[in-house]
Design a protein around this motif. Sequence first.
Motif, short mmCIF file in Angstrom:
data_model
loop_
_atom_site.label_atom_id
_atom_site.label_comp_id
_atom_site.label_asym_id
_atom_site.label_seq_id
_atom_site.Cartn_x
_atom_site.Cartn_y
_atom_site.Cartn_z
N LYS A 97 5.47 125.69 78.43
CA LYS A 97 5.46 127.04 77.85
C LYS A 97 6.77 127.74 78.18
CE LYS A 97 2.56 131.13 77.41
NZ LYS A 97 1.32 131.80 77.85
N SER B 217 -0.80 126.99 77.99
CA SER B 217 -1.00 128.27 78.69
C SER B 217 -1.02 128.12 80.20
CB SER B 217 -2.27 128.94 78.20
OG SER B 217 -3.42 128.16 78.48
N GLU B 218 -1.49 126.99 80.74
CA GLU B 218 -1.56 126.81 82.19
C GLU B 218 -0.56 125.76 82.67
OE1 GLU B 218 -6.20 127.94 83.17
OE2 GLU B 218 -5.76 125.85 82.71
N TYR B 219 0.52 125.64 81.96
CA TYR B 219 1.50 124.59 82.28
C TYR B 219 2.02 124.73 83.71
CZ TYR B 219 5.61 121.60 82.16
OH TYR B 219 6.55 120.64 82.45
N HIS B 220 2.39 125.96 84.11
CA HIS B 220 2.99 126.14 85.43
C HIS B 220 1.97 125.90 86.54
CE1 HIS B 220 6.68 127.39 83.65
NE2 HIS B 220 6.12 128.40 83.01
N LEU B 221 0.71 126.27 86.32
CA LEU B 221 -0.34 125.95 87.29
C LEU B 221 -0.52 124.44 87.40
CD1 LEU B 221 -3.06 128.61 86.39
CD2 LEU B 221 -1.61 128.56 88.44
N PHE B 222 -0.44 123.78 86.23
CA PHE B 222 -0.58 122.32 86.24
C PHE B 222 0.55 121.67 87.03
CE2 PHE B 222 1.11 118.44 84.24
CZ PHE B 222 0.13 117.56 84.69
N PHE C 180 -6.45 121.41 83.34
CA PHE C 180 -5.62 122.55 82.98
C PHE C 180 -5.41 122.56 81.47
CE2 PHE C 180 -4.59 121.31 87.26
CZ PHE C 180 -4.52 122.50 87.96
N GLU C 181 -5.38 123.78 80.90
CA GLU C 181 -5.11 123.90 79.47
C GLU C 181 -3.62 124.09 79.26
OE1 GLU C 181 -6.33 126.55 75.52
OE2 GLU C 181 -7.20 127.04 77.49
N ASN D 170 -11.39 122.76 76.36
CA ASN D 170 -10.83 123.84 77.18
C ASN D 170 -11.87 124.91 77.50
OD1 ASN D 170 -10.82 124.44 74.42
ND2 ASN D 170 -9.10 125.86 74.59
N LYS E 215 -13.36 126.06 81.17
CA LYS E 215 -13.26 127.49 81.52
C LYS E 215 -14.63 128.02 81.95
CE LYS E 215 -13.93 130.45 78.43
NZ LYS E 215 -13.93 131.28 77.20
#
Length: 438
Positions: free
Chosen positions: A174, A130-135, A126-127, A94, A98
């Motif tokens: 998340k 923490s970045e679930y919604h972006l993923f 994507f991490e 990760n 980044k």
Amino acid sequence: MAKNKSTGYKGPYGYQKQKEREQRTCIRFKCSLTNTIFDVLQKRPGWIEVKDEGEWDFYWCDVGWLRENFDHTYMDDHVRICHFRNHYELTRKNYMVKNLKRYRKQIEREFGKLEASKCDFFPKTFELPSEYHLFVEEFKKNPGITWIMKPVARSQGKGIFLFRKLKDIMDWKKDGNKSDDLREETQIENYVAQRYIENPYLIGGRKFDLRVYVLVTSYVPLKAWLYRDGFARFSNTRFTLNSIDDQYIHLTNVAVQKTAPDYDPEKGCKWQIQRLRQYLTAKHGPETVENIFRDIDNIFIKSLQSVQKVIINDKHCFELYGYDILIDEDFKPWLLEVNASPSLTASSQEDYELKCHLLEDMLHVVDMEGRLTGKEKHIGGFDLMWNDGQVCRDDGSMEIKGNTSFVANTYLGCLNDRKKQLKQLFKSLNLQKKVLVY
């Protein structure tokens, strides 16, 4: 630890440096492993092992010791350890992504999109959580493609799986409605979700990746060496996307492949990188292969530059990185990950010899004995590829790509004439020593 400071040349003839070299007759080492690195250290002339709390000059430590002890340990100038304090900025999956994303944005701001495109060598990542919604946003743009989940801090293929449906990763969703205490109680391991390379270059129908070794002896200024040897790690089963649950198809880690029911330990699942380069040259021509390996060189440099300002540089530290590179069917190399502790356990006699030679040459570069001048470009199988700037190849070759010129400065997969090179190097150094004494 015993005082044994290396203060450099004093005066035009370097008498003080010469005196220090003669005084450094014994190197005390500690080693946390019992594989090839321990064998190499034990056999090195003038080196002796110390145990328990004995004073040491060189320590092949694990990252756990580094985390717990580095800030509380006094080290004389000459002492060396095998990790930088925050190596994880490049070697945790990760953090690596980044830093690469941040560096790419910086390059685009300063030099434009064309130059920034040279950083496009890692899959979209994507991490989680923490970045679930972006993923999810990205996932919905390309329904049906394959993604791969990797734990951020594990190795040897542990915890990795492929997926095509969001329901397969619901555990990493998340939940912002949970209280902090409840999230703490139900905290799960961080993963990265990475777009899977669905079109890998295949040999004999099998997927492979490259394990390549890069040695960094300083980040300020950046000084990096590339080892000519390495190997391609093959899967044990022919590649197909029809079965994404079969780890013997998709994961090339030796730790995974050697557990396959039909794995042949005599045959193994590795090619030396010279063999791979010869195969690709015979099939696709030298120009194509030069382009591939030039792009791989670019991955090393750009990835190291991406963490140059965040790694805590320390004169006591060096790092031998294990890079994992995959080539797709369009001859594009992709960076999969960088390892701070690449496996030094041998899977065959050939593998044992390669790793022993690698480690012997690494010790020559680190130069605990104080024999080098600091101007060397080749030491054994290592070639200096960056020294606060690009290092020209011996033939001074320069190539042009678009509007940008660059130097093809490494010899990855080329003939490793390490014994001949070392003989010539130390013969030259001995001659210089005689001149200084004279």
